[in-house]
Design a protein around this motif. Structure first.
Motif, mmCIF file in Angstrom:
data_model
loop_
_atom_site.group_PDB
_atom_site.id
_atom_site.type_symbol
_atom_site.label_atom_id
_atom_site.label_comp_id
_atom_site.label_asym_id
_atom_site.label_seq_id
_atom_site.Cartn_x
_atom_site.Cartn_y
_atom_site.Cartn_z
ATOM 1 N N SER A 129 -13.616 -17.984 22.624
ATOM 2 C CA SER A 129 -13.484 -18.855 23.126
ATOM 3 C C SER A 129 -14.689 -19.397 24.099
ATOM 4 N N SER A 130 -15.539 -18.124 24.416
ATOM 5 C CA SER A 130 -16.369 -17.800 25.594
ATOM 6 C C SER A 130 -17.820 -18.673 24.762
ATOM 7 N N LEU A 131 -18.196 -17.778 23.385
ATOM 8 C CA LEU A 131 -19.146 -18.873 22.841
ATOM 9 C C LEU A 131 -19.124 -19.928 22.773
ATOM 10 N N LEU A 132 -18.247 -20.749 21.996
ATOM 11 C CA LEU A 132 -17.475 -21.785 21.995
ATOM 12 C C LEU A 132 -18.021 -22.813 23.111
ATOM 13 N N GLY A 155 -29.242 -17.846 25.143
ATOM 14 C CA GLY A 155 -29.102 -16.268 27.091
ATOM 15 C C GLY A 155 -27.386 -16.484 26.300
ATOM 16 N N LEU A 156 -26.400 -17.408 26.511
ATOM 17 C CA LEU A 156 -25.201 -17.403 26.780
ATOM 18 C C LEU A 156 -24.521 -16.941 25.392
ATOM 19 N N ALA A 183 -21.032 -24.547 22.370
ATOM 20 C CA ALA A 183 -21.034 -25.839 20.901
ATOM 21 C C ALA A 183 -21.197 -27.363 21.988
ATOM 22 N N THR A 184 -19.447 -27.278 22.785
ATOM 23 C CA THR A 184 -20.037 -28.784 23.219
ATOM 24 C C THR A 184 -20.877 -29.195 23.683
ATOM 25 N N LYS A 185 -22.073 -28.567 24.138
ATOM 26 C CA LYS A 185 -23.101 -28.195 24.592
ATOM 27 C C LYS A 185 -23.834 -29.492 23.705
ATOM 28 N N ALA A 186 -23.836 -28.764 22.728
ATOM 29 C CA ALA A 186 -25.038 -28.916 21.951
ATOM 30 C C ALA A 186 -24.639 -30.584 21.259
ATOM 31 N N ALA A 187 -23.792 -30.663 20.998
ATOM 32 C CA ALA A 187 -23.353 -31.606 20.522
ATOM 33 C C ALA A 187 -23.377 -33.270 21.946
ATOM 34 N N LEU A 188 -23.230 -32.852 23.030
ATOM 35 C CA LEU A 188 -23.166 -33.270 24.483
ATOM 36 C C LEU A 188 -24.956 -33.272 24.065
ATOM 37 N N TYR A 189 -26.272 -32.441 23.824
ATOM 38 C CA TYR A 189 -27.226 -32.574 23.762
ATOM 39 C C TYR A 189 -27.973 -33.782 22.871
ATOM 40 N N VAL A 190 -27.049 -33.883 21.629
ATOM 41 C CA VAL A 190 -26.860 -34.879 20.085
ATOM 42 C C VAL A 190 -27.379 -36.144 20.862
ATOM 43 N N LEU A 191 -25.627 -36.555 21.236
ATOM 44 C CA LEU A 191 -25.722 -37.283 22.280
ATOM 45 C C LEU A 191 -26.930 -38.239 22.922
ATOM 46 N N PHE A 197 -28.238 -31.875 32.897
ATOM 47 C CA PHE A 197 -28.685 -30.725 32.462
ATOM 48 C C PHE A 197 -27.693 -29.829 33.035
ATOM 49 N N VAL A 198 -28.536 -29.731 34.585
ATOM 50 C CA VAL A 198 -28.546 -28.543 35.681
ATOM 51 C C VAL A 198 -27.299 -28.271 35.289
ATOM 52 N N HIS A 199 -25.505 -29.801 35.249
ATOM 53 C CA HIS A 199 -23.933 -28.665 34.500
ATOM 54 C C HIS A 199 -24.439 -27.963 33.218
ATOM 55 N N ILE A 200 -25.086 -29.012 31.708
ATOM 56 C CA ILE A 200 -24.953 -28.699 30.942
ATOM 57 C C ILE A 200 -25.064 -26.716 31.441
ATOM 58 N N CYS A 201 -25.832 -26.279 31.612
ATOM 59 C CA CYS A 201 -26.255 -24.423 32.580
ATOM 60 C C CYS A 201 -25.377 -23.877 32.776
ATOM 61 N N ASN A 202 -24.594 -24.725 34.151
ATOM 62 C CA ASN A 202 -24.088 -24.318 35.103
ATOM 63 C C ASN A 202 -22.604 -23.706 34.687
ATOM 64 N N HIS A 203 -22.571 -25.403 34.087
ATOM 65 C CA HIS A 203 -20.911 -24.998 33.021
ATOM 66 C C HIS A 203 -20.812 -24.062 31.597
ATOM 67 N N ALA A 204 -21.945 -23.587 31.505
ATOM 68 C CA ALA A 204 -22.032 -22.791 30.510
ATOM 69 C C ALA A 204 -22.129 -21.459 30.440
ATOM 70 N N LEU A 205 -22.384 -20.747 31.985
ATOM 71 C CA LEU A 205 -22.503 -19.942 32.881
ATOM 72 C C LEU A 205 -20.651 -20.014 33.226
#
Lengths: 503, 134
Positions: free
Chosen positions: A255-258, A96-97, A262-270, A345-353
């Motif tokens: 910058s806005s894409l990454l 989405g983002l 980008a870090t969200k995907a890595a955090l998910y993998v973590l 997970f809530v913050h992954i979404c909100n911080h991406a926004l």
């Protein structure tokens, strides 16, 4: 197999299409020189990935878990894509983002990079997006490394595209490439250890074999290498040093894409590694979260916030603040309760926004000012560019966690989850750091709105192609601040899927 | 003692190469040397995987007619083929970036680049004095 024609094929292959559509379109874009055509193709590619992710989310909400065998090879021999509630939620947020960032990218990239590079830039853009989606969707430990590298190489290209406006982007891109490659190599060393003692690379297969082994030096070494490698990618303190320069000097759209994906995907993998892959060895994961992840994320929260307070360049400031926000997400994972993982997970979404919106807005200012955005050039910009500045302010207030914005919901659930663990010191530190984040935000808002417009300043034009996507993100920040029920329910399901070891 | 050492010889070399590579990445100021370090670091991992694939007494994993042939594990080799491609791509991109850095900074020494960057940062603040963009 293909009953229902093209739509049938689309529906049957959703998990792989999210990844494959952007990846396949990328090489075509590399030879298209017309920027507008390249942009339309990118929007279509990322848009269809977004559509596929939404459909996947509705499927996992009803039946829980989808798997896809690439090339019809049975796992554990073939590569498998696995999508459960946690995966699909992360994919919906990321696609989405990425879709909004792609819509926004055309006008912003036109203003910031050389026009002859545009086609190649969109190719790298799609490669980076597809690689990051693959990182989340894959169910194979080595395939994950490949996606890690696809996204890292293309992100380094995207970051160094900022050299058209500022040569410092080149060294930022190089450092990102170097540090990222070291991180990915650490991960692959870890995979080697784990493969040596289990003989498999399929994650679902690994979960059971690791649980059977129950421990051992090689397993612990593999665990350490894999976690350390992914922490570099996720920019958890103190291996975040690549992040501020990379986000600060990349073109604003990049910058806005990454920052959003980008870090969200890595955090998910973590989180996947900690709670799914190594669920069978609870003693070592518990050790890692208590003595490594939690203290480091708290340190990251404060270092990022303090660096942001002293920073005068707006994009660098936002990048330092990203380090702090990544700290909040990692902290939620570190506490390892179902409530805290859901809060993450809530913050992954909100911080991406939030960060997606803020970087987009800065891109709007940069395009109009045609200079770097810093506190000096922001004087009185609220009156000169009211539409963009209002959207920036909305996202900024959301970052600080003002009620009725998405950021408030994240902080609320995070602090609640921390209090449920009786960790009062951590809760106090989180609240203190939120208060500190008001300092750097206020610094910007004060300069934007409360100082007079400097004399002799030329009129600035606001471009609807730039401010409309920003406003979509800003309104989403308010929407998720007012009615977060869908997000919270989806995050709880994601946390349940992750902690249930249900892969 | 010597026999034990010989049995783990490959792993010792892996660790040695790994340390050399990582040390170069961290300690060198010259960007090309950093990239060489990265390549050595990645090569140590290739060797690590290939060593893992060795089955004692096993032959090359090519199908023979003999029924009880013991084969070495071919999968790590295949994985490393992928990792080699990734390594080549990383090195190529790194060298391309170094070329661009040399063109725009006039140097590939990290400390000199840092000094040039600090100058640019000072210029940013000067340029962006209120009204200066007019």
């Amino acid at each position: 197999m293909n009953d229902g024609g093209l739509i049938g094929i689309f529906l049957q292959n959703l998990p792989v299409l999210v990844v494959v559509i952007p990846l396949l379109l990328a090489p075509i874009l590399a030879i298209i020189t017309a920027p507008r055509v390249a942009w339309v193709v990118s929007v279509a590619g990322v848009g269809s990935a977004f559509l596929a992710a939404i459909l996947l989310q509705s499927i996992t909400e009803s039946i829980g878990r989808v798997t896809y065998h690439l090339g019809n090879w049975e796992p554990p021999w073939g590569i498998e894509f696995v999508v459960d509630s946690a995966t699909s939620l992360t994919l919906v947020i990321m696609t989405g983002l990425a879709f909004l960032a792609t819509l926004y990218a055309r006008a912003s990239l036109l203003a910031e990079i050389k026009h002859t590079d545009l086609g190649k830039c969109y190719a790298a853009w799609l490669l980076a997006s597809g690689g990051l989606f693959g990182l989340v969707a894959t169910g194979d430990a080595f395939n994950l490394f490949v996606f890690l590298e696809i996204s890292a190489l293309s992100s380094a290209i995207l970051i160094s595209m900022g050299a058209g406006a500022d040569r410092r982007a080149l060294s930022a891109g190089f450092n990102y490439l170097l540090i990222g490659a070291v991180g990915a190599t650490f991960y692959v060393i870890g995979v080697g250890f784990v493969y040596a003692i289990t003989g498999t690379l399929n994650i679902a297969d690994l979960v059971t074999r690791i649980a059977d082994l129950g421990g051992g030096a090689a397993l612990y070494a593999g665990f350490g290498f894999m976690i350390a490698g992914i922490m570099v990618k996720a920019a958890v303190f103190p291996v975040h040093i690549w992040l501020p320069a990379a986000y600060g000097y990349a073109p604003s759209a990049v910058s806005s894409l990454l920052a959003a994906i980008a870090t969200k995907a890595a955090l998910y993998v973590l989180a996947r590694l900690l709670f799914t892959l190594f669920a069978g060895v609870p003693d070592i994961t518990e050790l890692a979260v208590t003595y490594v992840i939690v203290p480091l994320s708290l340190a990251g929260i404060f270092v990022g916030t303090v660096m942001a307070i002293y920073e005068k360049d707006i994009k660098l400031l936002l990048a330092h603040s990203s380090v702090a926000q990544i700290g909040y997400i990692a902290l939620g994972f570190g506490l390892a309760s179902s409530a805290s993982v859901a809060a993450s997970f809530v913050h992954i979404c909100n911080h991406a926004l939030i960060k997606g919106g803020l970087f987009m807005a800065v891109g709007g200012f940069v395009a109009a000012l045609s200079s770097r955005a810093n506190l000096a050039s922001f004087v009185g910009i609220g009156r000169r560019m009211p539409i963009t500045a209002t959207a920036f302010t909305v996202c900024g207030l959301s970052l600080a966690g003002l009620p009725l914005t998405a950021g408030f919901i994240s902080k609320l659930y995070l602090v609640r989850a921390i209090l449920a663990e009786d960790a009062y010191v951590i809760a106090a530190l989180v609240l203190l750091s939120s208060a500190l984040s008001l300092i750097y935000l206020w610094k910007i808002i004060e300069v934007m709105w409360m100082q007079p417009v400097p004399a002799k300043s030329p009129n600035l034009v606001e471009n609807p192609a730039i401010y409309l996507p920003i406003w979509v993100v800003a309104l989403a920040n308010i929407w998720f601040g007012v009615d977060a029920s869908w997000l919270v329910a989806a995050s709880r399901a994601a946390a349940a899927a992750l902690l249930g070891g249900g892969l | 003692m010597l026999m034990q050492l010989a049995a783990i010889w490959n792993y010792l070399i892996v660790i040695l190469l790994m340390m050399i590579g990582l040390f170069l990445v961290i300690s060198r100021a010259n960007l090309v040397k950093k990239l060489v370090g990265l390549s050595i670091f990645q090569t140590s991992v290739f060797l690590f995987y290939i060593t893992l694939g060795r089955v004692s007494g096993g032959t090359a994993p090519i199908l023979t007619d003999a029924p009880d042939t013991l084969y070495s594990n071919p999968l790590p080799h295949v994985l490393i083929l992928t990792a080699i491609v990734v390594g080549v791509a990383t090195t190529a991109l790194g060298l391309a970036l170094i070329l661009r850095i040399k063109e725009s900074f006039g140097t590939i020494e990290e400390d000199e680049i840092l000094a040039a960057k600090n100058e640019s940062a000072a210029e940013d603040l000067l340029q962006a004095k209120p009204g200066a963009e007019a």
